[in-house]
Design an enzyme around this catalytic site. Sequence first.
Site, PDB file in Angstrom:
ATOM      1  N   ARG A 263      -7.174  16.019  -3.518  1.00 25.56           N
ATOM      2  CA  ARG A 263      -5.806  16.376  -3.916  1.00 25.56           C
ATOM      3  C   ARG A 263      -5.756  17.720  -4.649  1.00 25.56           C
ATOM      4  O   ARG A 263      -4.743  18.415  -4.603  1.00 25.56           O
ATOM      5  CB  ARG A 263      -5.171  15.262  -4.756  1.00 25.56           C
ATOM      6  CG  ARG A 263      -5.043  13.964  -3.960  1.00 25.56           C
ATOM      7  CD  ARG A 263      -4.033  13.003  -4.529  1.00 25.56           C
ATOM      8  NE  ARG A 263      -4.302  11.660  -4.051  1.00 25.56           N
ATOM      9  CZ  ARG A 263      -3.963  11.186  -2.846  1.00 25.56           C
ATOM     10  NH1 ARG A 263      -3.328  11.958  -1.993  1.00 25.56           N
ATOM     11  NH2 ARG A 263      -4.259   9.945  -2.496  1.00 25.56           N
TER      12      ARG A 263
ATOM     13  N   ASP B  95      -0.861  10.046  -8.487  1.00 21.27           N
ATOM     14  CA  ASP B  95      -1.652  10.940  -7.633  1.00 21.27           C
ATOM     15  C   ASP B  95      -0.914  12.244  -7.305  1.00 21.27           C
ATOM     16  O   ASP B  95      -1.476  13.134  -6.656  1.00 21.27           O
ATOM     17  CB  ASP B  95      -2.019  10.227  -6.329  1.00 21.27           C
ATOM     18  CG  ASP B  95      -3.017   9.097  -6.567  1.00 21.27           C
ATOM     19  OD1 ASP B  95      -3.736   9.151  -7.581  1.00 21.27           O
ATOM     20  OD2 ASP B  95      -3.055   8.166  -5.750  1.00 21.27           O
TER      21      ASP B  95
ATOM     22  N   GLY C 246     -12.713   5.641  -4.796  1.00 26.96           N
ATOM     23  CA  GLY C 246     -12.588   4.756  -5.950  1.00 26.96           C
ATOM     24  C   GLY C 246     -11.900   3.457  -5.598  1.00 26.96           C
ATOM     25  O   GLY C 246     -12.295   2.379  -6.068  1.00 26.96           O
TER      26      GLY C 246
ATOM     27  N   SER D 241      -3.547   3.426   0.232  1.00 26.09           N
ATOM     28  CA  SER D 241      -3.672   2.153  -0.488  1.00 26.09           C
ATOM     29  C   SER D 241      -3.502   0.977   0.470  1.00 26.09           C
ATOM     30  O   SER D 241      -4.261  -0.001   0.427  1.00 26.09           O
ATOM     31  CB  SER D 241      -2.604   2.065  -1.583  1.00 26.09           C
ATOM     32  OG  SER D 241      -2.833   3.035  -2.572  1.00 26.09           O
TER      33      SER D 241
HETATM   34  C1  S3P Z   1      -4.776   3.126  -6.060  1.00 25.85           C
HETATM   35  C2  S3P Z   1      -4.506   3.119  -7.403  1.00 25.85           C
HETATM   36  C3  S3P Z   1      -4.489   4.330  -8.231  1.00 25.85           C
HETATM   37  C4  S3P Z   1      -4.444   5.606  -7.396  1.00 25.85           C
HETATM   38  C5  S3P Z   1      -5.389   5.550  -6.240  1.00 25.85           C
HETATM   39  C6  S3P Z   1      -5.055   4.381  -5.335  1.00 25.85           C
HETATM   40  C7  S3P Z   1      -4.759   1.863  -5.324  1.00 25.85           C
HETATM   41  O1  S3P Z   1      -5.660   4.354  -9.011  1.00 25.85           O
HETATM   42  O2  S3P Z   1      -4.738   6.727  -8.195  1.00 25.85           O
HETATM   43  O3  S3P Z   1      -5.343   6.738  -5.490  1.00 25.85           O
HETATM   44  O4  S3P Z   1      -4.735   1.891  -4.070  1.00 25.85           O
HETATM   45  O5  S3P Z   1      -4.760   0.798  -5.966  1.00 25.85           O
HETATM   46  P1  S3P Z   1      -5.731   3.659 -10.490  1.00 25.85           P
HETATM   47  O6  S3P Z   1      -5.676   2.205 -10.333  1.00 25.85           O
HETATM   48  O7  S3P Z   1      -7.061   4.116 -11.051  1.00 25.85           O
HETATM   49  O8  S3P Z   1      -4.553   4.243 -11.224  1.00 25.85           O
END
Ligand code: S3P
Length: 448
Positions: A403, A327, A100, A29
Site C-alpha cells: 500500500r 488500510d 498478516g 479480506s
Molecule cells: C484485515 C484486518 C485489518 C486490515 C487487514 C485485513 C482482515 O488488520 O488492516 O488488511 O481481513 O481482517 P487488523 O486486524 O490488524 O486491523
Amino acid sequence: MTKDASPVPATSRRAGPLSGTARVPGDKSISHRSLMFGGLASGRTRITGLLEGEDVLRTGEAMKAMGAHIEHAGDEWIVDGVGNGCLLEAAEPLDFGNAGTGARLTMGLVGTYDMKTRFVGDASLSSRPMGRVLAPLRQMGTQVLDAVPGDRMPLTLAGPKHAAPITYRVPMASAQVKSAVLLAGLNTPGVTTVIEPVATRDHTEKMLAGFGAAIEVEVDGDGARHIRIQGQTRLQGRDIAVPGDPSSAAFPLVAALIVPGSDVTIANVLMNPTRTGLIDTLLEMGASIDILDRRDAGGEEVADLRVRASDLRGVTVPPARAPFMIDEYPVLAVAAAFAEGDTVMDGLDELRVKESDRLAAVARGLEANGVACSEGEASLVVSGRPGGKGLGGGTVATHLDHRIAMSFLVLGMASEKPVTVDDARMIATSFPEFMVLMGQLGAAIDQD
Ligand code: S3P
C-alpha cells in the site's frame, strides 16, 4: 516473498486526465476467508471474483496442506472442504509470505487442534507482532513453541487435547484478532465469546453465519459487540461472489480526484459500512464521488463509483472512523497533499504494526516529495498544496509494503515532478493488475 530476488523500482509521472471504467480485484479480506472457510466446511464451495494475489494464494496453499482440495477452473475456484474439526497436520511449515491476515487467522483456525503447525513468512511478516493473537490462544490451551522473542514468526503452535472456551475482550481495534479467536472457537466445545469494544470489519461473522455456523452478535449499552460462537458444529460449503475490494479501489479513486480533468468509474465495489471510511472522508473533503446502482451481491452491498477530479479541502478525520478505513490512510495522505489546508488524522496507533510502520513510511515518503507533514505518536497532519506545484522528485522507501508503493505511485500521477518507489514487487500481494489497470486509465508508470 515474490519470486524476484531483488527490488523492482517504479516511477510514476504526470499524465493527462484519467478516464474509463475500471474493475478492481476481489476483496482481500473476503477472499482469504472464502478459501479458509470453504476449505474447512463440509461439501463444496464455489468462489467467483477471488483476488488472485499472492497473499490469498498463500492461504489457499495452507488450506491445501491441511487437507482441503482447491482447484482453479475457468473463472471459478472450487473448494472441497475437510469438515469442521477435521483439518490435518501440515507436513511442511505454512509459508504466509507477506500476509498478516492469512497468518493470524490461520493461527486461530489451527490453534485449538491437537497438532503442530509451523508458521513462516517474509521479513515484513516476521517483524509483525503475533502476541495479540497468541495471548487469547494461550488461554484456550494452545502452546507456542519456538517463537522468535517478542512473539514473532517463525513460530510453531501445538494445540491442546481439548480446548477451553473463553470470553475475550479484544484490547485493540483488530478484525484479525477478533477473527482468530472466533475461528479457534470453531474447534472448541461450548461457546466462545469475543467482546469487541470498537467495531471492526465484520466479514468473519457474516461469512461464518453464511456457512451455517451458530454465531450471534449482540450490542450492549456501551456499544460493545458481543459475538458468541458455538463450537464443533457443522459448516456447509456455499457459493461466494467476492465483491471488488474498496481498499484497492482507493488507488484509482484518489488518482481520479487529484489528476485534473479525470472522470473514472470503478465498478462493483464493496460498500460494507465497516469498509467505507475513506469514501466518507473524501466526500467531506469535497470529492465528487457518485455512488451508483447500490445493489446486493450475495449478502454484501456493492456499488459503482463515478469519480471526477475535485478541489479538495483539508478535514479532521474522526479517530473513531479509523477501523473503517485503516488500510486507506496512506492514500488518504496522498489526497490530502493536494487539498487546500491541513488534513488531521489521529487514532492511528494500529498503522505502526501493518506490513510496515505505515505512519513513519507515509511521513518519510511525503517529506521526500516536498509535502509538508507532521508525524505524532499516533497522528499525522498533512498540509496540502492544491495543484501539486513543487511536489514530487523523491524516492520512497516502501519497506515491503504494497500500500505504500501504490499510494506513492498515485502521488506521482498529479505531482509536478515524478515520484519513484524503491520496490513495486509487493503490489502483487493484493492488486496484481494495478500497473495495467492504472495504465488503461491513462496513468504513466515505468517499471525498471
Ligand atoms: C484485515 C484486518 C485489518 C486490515 C487487514 C485485513 C482482515 O488488520 O488492516 O488488511 O481481513 O481482517 P487488523 O486486524 O490488524 O486491523
